[in-house]
Each structure stands twice: as structure tokens, then as C-alpha cells.
Design an enzyme around this catalytic site. Structure first.
Site, PDB file in Angstrom:
ATOM      1  N   THR A 179      -9.108  -0.666   5.700  1.00 50.12           N
ATOM      2  CA  THR A 179      -7.789  -0.354   5.156  1.00 50.12           C
ATOM      3  C   THR A 179      -7.787  -0.644   3.668  1.00 50.12           C
ATOM      4  O   THR A 179      -8.264  -1.687   3.223  1.00 50.12           O
ATOM      5  CB  THR A 179      -6.687  -1.149   5.871  1.00 50.12           C
ATOM      6  OG1 THR A 179      -6.601  -0.713   7.237  1.00 50.12           O
ATOM      7  CG2 THR A 179      -5.335  -0.931   5.210  1.00 50.12           C
ATOM      8  N   PHE A 181      -5.673  -1.613   0.608  1.00 50.68           N
ATOM      9  CA  PHE A 181      -4.429  -2.281   0.236  1.00 50.68           C
ATOM     10  C   PHE A 181      -4.242  -2.173  -1.273  1.00 50.68           C
ATOM     11  O   PHE A 181      -5.223  -2.141  -2.030  1.00 50.68           O
ATOM     12  CB  PHE A 181      -4.466  -3.766   0.614  1.00 50.68           C
ATOM     13  CG  PHE A 181      -4.413  -4.030   2.093  1.00 50.68           C
ATOM     14  CD1 PHE A 181      -3.215  -4.326   2.723  1.00 50.68           C
ATOM     15  CD2 PHE A 181      -5.566  -4.007   2.863  1.00 50.68           C
ATOM     16  CE1 PHE A 181      -3.161  -4.574   4.086  1.00 50.68           C
ATOM     17  CE2 PHE A 181      -5.532  -4.262   4.225  1.00 50.68           C
ATOM     18  CZ  PHE A 181      -4.317  -4.546   4.834  1.00 50.68           C
TER      19      PHE A 181
END
Length: 283
Positions: A179, A181
Site C-alpha cells: 500500500t 501511503f
């Protein structure tokens, strides 16, 4: 001491990313929704926020792209976190793992985590996926519930934090699950260590407008790394474009010329942030 906002509770992947980037000697404030996180930054009750923006398995977190358009905040950094999802249970029994798995009826987790584990649910069709606020909050609920037929999808850190047992590790659809961020703030922060930019563009609603926009990057030999369209609210079937580009080794003047060229080709240009690109380590 800085106040760092994130969505979820202690043990969430957002929390762990924020902790890694800012260190323990800060005030970390978890909120229930991404909108609440942006509102906290907007009213300057938090110095920074760490939010997920895209995942390597399921793509962009569209809600957060929309919030970047709504709120006057800026991106100042990006980080990549490897996501390993675990099946966490509360159990006092001595059953084998396969037997206990057959007893599980419901699994709680954040909707994006459930989506990243879709193959697990296909292989175990008797298990119901239940949407919950956050991965770590789901783990906390299982710990307080104590029902052995319920489980949570969360991190190994959440299992340790809430005293749960890891029944299965790595249940995400692909082990190369990352992911991206970003850190956002309202503060004016100057840094010379920048090599990436994120923009929001609204194009003119006419033939060739997208091609004209893309040509600006080609003409300036600047690497376009992402382009994402989102519906333009209030104007059906027209779109905003979110664009990332990198400019390592380029002169500041090259980037200024690109932005000037884009301004002449689009209806709206919003700079979401200049920042140093994150490093993605794929093992």
C-alpha cells in the site's frame, strides 16, 4: 511533540506506517473515517496525517483522492508498506487449525482488506465477510467478543496487541501486496529533497484535450507515473484527472515550464504536493 492523524485504531496498517515514519515520541490520533482525518488537518488540530492512497492489488483508494480535491492540504511525502493479512481468532480450544477454520462463520475487517483477500473467501465459501471500521478495530472486537466462530483479518502486530491467535498468515491474494501511503498537512514546508509531484487536472470538454495534456509531458521529457480519472461531481460524465510525475535530475525550470504549459491546456490545475518519492522494496 507532533500530532499525527490516521484512520483506524492502534495496530492498523496506517498507524504502523505513521509510527515508522514519525517515531514513538509523538501523539497519534486515530479516527473512524478518512473524512474525519482530513477535517482534523483542515482545522489544524493535527500537524500531519498518514493516509493510504493506492494498493498494488486493488488499485486506488478513491475516497482519499476525492478528499484531496475537497480539502486544501498538501502531500509532503510517500511511503510504501508491505501488507500481510492474517486470520486472527480468539480460541481456548485445542482443535487443530483446519478444524477451527471450519468452525468460523464470520470474518470482520476493513472493506479494502476484505477485497485484498477475495481468494480466501472463494476457497472458504461458508465464511461471511463482514465490513468493519478498520483491521485493528476488527481484531479488538474479536478479542472482546470471545466467540470462536468469529475471526478478524488484520496484521500480526494487531494479534499481539489484542491477544489473539494467528490461525493463518499471508491470506492476501498475492504476497507482493503493498500500500502506498502519503503524508498530508496544511503546514508550509520547504524541502530541497523533492523529485515527485502530484496534480489534479480538469480538462476542457473538447476533442483532443487529453492528448494535448499528455503531450506536455512528452514535450518536456518528464516521466508520467500515474494517471487516474474521477467523476466531476455536478457535471455528469465529465472527469477530473489525478496525475503523478517524477523529475529526478531535472532542473527546476523544466518543471515550471511543464506546469505553465499544462495551465494553458486545462480548465483547472491544483498542485497536490511536491515531495520525495518513496522507495518500494520488493522481496
Amino acid at each position: 511533540m507532533k500530532t499525527i492523524a490516521y484512520q483506524g485504531v492502534k495496530g492498523a496498517f496506517s498507524y504502523m506506517t505513521a509510527l515508522k515514519e514519525f517515531g514513538e515520541d509523538n501523539n497519534f490520533r486515530g479516527l473512524q473515517t478518512f473524512k474525519e482525518v482530513f477535517e482534523l488537518i483542515d482545522c489544524e488540530e493535527a500537524d500531519y496525517a498518514v493516509i493510504p492512497i493506492e494498493n498494488s492489488l486493488i488499485g486506488s483508494i478513491y475516497e482519499n483522492y476525492d478528499l484531496l480535491n475537497i480539502y486544501e492540504v498538501r502531500i509532503i511525502g510517500e511511503y510504501f508498506t508491505k501488507i500481510e493479512h492474517c486470520l486472527l481468532t480468539f480460541s481456548t480450544s485445542h482443535e487443530q487449525g483446519s478444524e477451527r477454520l471450519k468452525r468460523i462463520k464470520k470474518v470482520l475487517s476493513h472493506p479494502k482488506a476484505l477485497e485484498q483477500c477475495s481468494c480466501f473467501f472463494q476457497r472458504h465459501p461458508w465464511i461471511e465477510a463482514v465490513v468493519y471500521m478498520d483491521t485493528a478495530a476488527a481484531a479488538a472486537e474479536i478479542a472482546s467478543n470471545g466467540d470462536p466462530t468469529w475471526a478478524a483479518i488484520a496484521s500480526a502486530s494487531a494479534a499481539e496487541l489484542y491477544g489473539l491467535e494467528i490461525l493463518k498468515k499471508g491470506i492476501e491474494d498475492d504476497p507482493k501486496n503493498y500500500t502506498r501511503f502519503v503524508t498530508v498537512t496544511k503546514k508550509k514546508i520547504h524541502s530541497d529533497q523533492i523529485d515527485k509531484c502530484s496534480l489534479l487536472l480538469q480538462l476542457k470538454h473538447m476533442p483532443g484535450s487529453l492528448a494535448e495534456m499528455l503531450k506536455q509531458f512528452a514535450d518536456h521529457a518528464i516521466n508520467l507515473t500515474k494517471i487516474e480519472s474521477r467523476p466531476l461531481r455536478g457535471t455528469p460524465f465529465e472527469y477530473l484527472f489525478y496525475v503523478d510525475f517524477e523529475f529526478m535530475g531535472r532542473k527546476r525550470r523544466d518543471v515550471e515550464d511543464l506546469l505553465s504549459g499544462l495551465c494553458s491546456k486545462v480548465q483547472k490545475l491544483k498542485i497536490l504536493g511536491f515531495y520525495k518519492r518513496g522507495t518500494l522494496w520488493i522481496g
